[in-house]
Design an enzyme around this catalytic site. Structure first.
Site, mmCIF file in Angstrom:
data_model
loop_
_atom_site.group_PDB
_atom_site.id
_atom_site.type_symbol
_atom_site.label_atom_id
_atom_site.label_comp_id
_atom_site.label_asym_id
_atom_site.label_seq_id
_atom_site.Cartn_x
_atom_site.Cartn_y
_atom_site.Cartn_z
ATOM 1 N N CYS A 1 0.803 -1.226 0.000
ATOM 2 C CA CYS A 1 0.000 0.000 0.000
ATOM 3 C C CYS A 1 0.844 1.288 0.000
ATOM 4 C CB CYS A 1 -0.972 -0.049 1.181
ATOM 5 S SG CYS A 1 -2.373 1.055 0.990
ATOM 6 N N ARG B 1 -12.293 6.462 -0.333
ATOM 7 C CA ARG B 1 -11.309 5.421 -0.031
ATOM 8 C C ARG B 1 -11.832 4.078 -0.495
ATOM 9 N NH1 ARG B 1 -7.316 7.416 2.944
ATOM 10 N NH2 ARG B 1 -6.429 5.360 3.326
ATOM 11 N N HIS C 1 -3.249 -5.609 2.632
ATOM 12 C CA HIS C 1 -2.821 -5.713 4.030
ATOM 13 C C HIS C 1 -3.339 -7.032 4.562
ATOM 14 C CE1 HIS C 1 -1.656 -1.462 4.490
ATOM 15 N NE2 HIS C 1 -2.726 -1.138 3.796
HETATM 16 N N1 GLN Z 1 -2.006 6.913 2.420
HETATM 17 C C1 GLN Z 1 -2.141 6.025 1.309
HETATM 18 C C2 GLN Z 1 -3.530 6.028 0.703
HETATM 19 O O1 GLN Z 1 -4.483 6.366 1.366
HETATM 20 C C3 GLN Z 1 -1.750 4.616 1.726
HETATM 21 C C4 GLN Z 1 -2.647 4.028 2.790
HETATM 22 C C5 GLN Z 1 -2.192 2.672 3.291
HETATM 23 O O2 GLN Z 1 -1.012 2.338 3.288
HETATM 24 N N2 GLN Z 1 -3.137 1.889 3.768
HETATM 25 O O3 GLN Z 1 -3.676 5.704 -0.452
#
Ligand code: GLN
Length: 260
Positions: free
Chosen positions: A97, A131, A197
């Site tokens: 990520c 998101r 993840h």
């Molecule tokens: N900050 C980055 C995003 O929102 C990565 C987030 C993460 O590693 N979960 O895309």
């Protein structure tokens, strides 16, 4: 597997570690130890120099935009160049990520910060106003690690792949790189980037072994790894896949057919 040793480098462990990303390093260490492979783990963080010849396998986890800015600055020194050199020299790497985004060409956050990457991966990331959150299933296309990968994603970044790398797999359920083109993650040489993840590796042992084998091959001549009893790992994989199915995002038949 007497006489074999593996040197792992955990990059920015205190800054880039969300949703259990640290568990990936634990899985790598345990799978080596169970096979009698001697394994050491070093940690490198802000300001620590990176010797490109030292480690066989690098790991960097995910992070929030704020932590990513600190790491981005640190990698913009000769350290980023050294990490690229390490991969060109045959080291394996797993990035998750936020870590994955920083190893690409750039990440433009939703709030307008421009974070230049180290261009190890030919990918560009732009933050979106929503998101991508949820459980993910991916048909992995990595040679020697084919099967279904399961994980959890939470990112605003939308990542697009250029011709210099190939996707890690195709999304069966979830969003993946950008929610549009069906790709998830990327692969360049022995380096993998992914949005999954989880921790990812404890429940996706084929990918863990792909990384171990390819990392060992940097300094050792070997054909393959002896199999382990992965019944617990497969049960964890099955439970994660069942979650995806329950969310009615993946037909049970397709999932069953492709389970490893
Ligand atoms: N900050 C980055 C995003 O929102 C990565 C987030 C993460 O590693 N979960 O895309």
């Amino acid at each position: 597997m007497k006489g074999l040793d593996l040197r792992i480098c955990h990059l920015y462990p205190e800054l880039m570690n969300i949703y259990g990303d640290r568990g990936n390093v634990i899985a790598l260490v345990r799978r080596c130890a169970w096979r009698g492979i001697e394994v050491t783990v070093g940690a490198l963080s802000l300001g620590d120099p990176l010797d490109p010849g030292r480690y066989d396998l690098y790991f960097i986890g995910g992070g929030q935009d704020r932590e990513q800015m600190l790491v981005c600055e640190d990698l913009s020194t000769e350290k980023g160049e050294a990490l690229r050199e390490a991969v060109e020299g045959g080291a394996a790497l797993l990035s998750i990520c936020g870590g994955y985004q920083l190893l690409g060409k750039s990440f433009l956050t939703w709030t307008g910060e421009y974070l230049p990457g180290i261009s190890l991966f030919d990918v560009e990331t732009v933050g979106g106003d929503t998101r991508f959150i949820g459980n993910v299933a991916v048909r992995c296309e990595l040679e020697g690690a084919e099967g279904v990968l399961v994980g959890f994603e939470n990112h605003s970044g939308r990542t697009r792949l250029g011709p210099g790398c190939r996707p890690l797999g195709r999304v069966l359920s979830g969003h993946g790189n950008n929610g549009e083109d069906g790709t998830e993650g990327c692969v360049y040489r022995k380096a993998v980037g992914t949005y999954l993840h989880g921790s990812l590796l404890p429940k996706n042992p084929r990918l863990a072994d792909w990384l171990i084998l390819n990392a060992l091959r940097r300094r050792h001549d070997l054909e393959g790894l002896p199999p382990l009893d992965d019944s617990l790992e497969q049960a964890a994989h099955g439970a994660a896949l069942a979650l995806v199915r329950r969310e009615r995002r993946l037909p049970a038949r397709a999932a069953r057919k492709r389970s490893p």
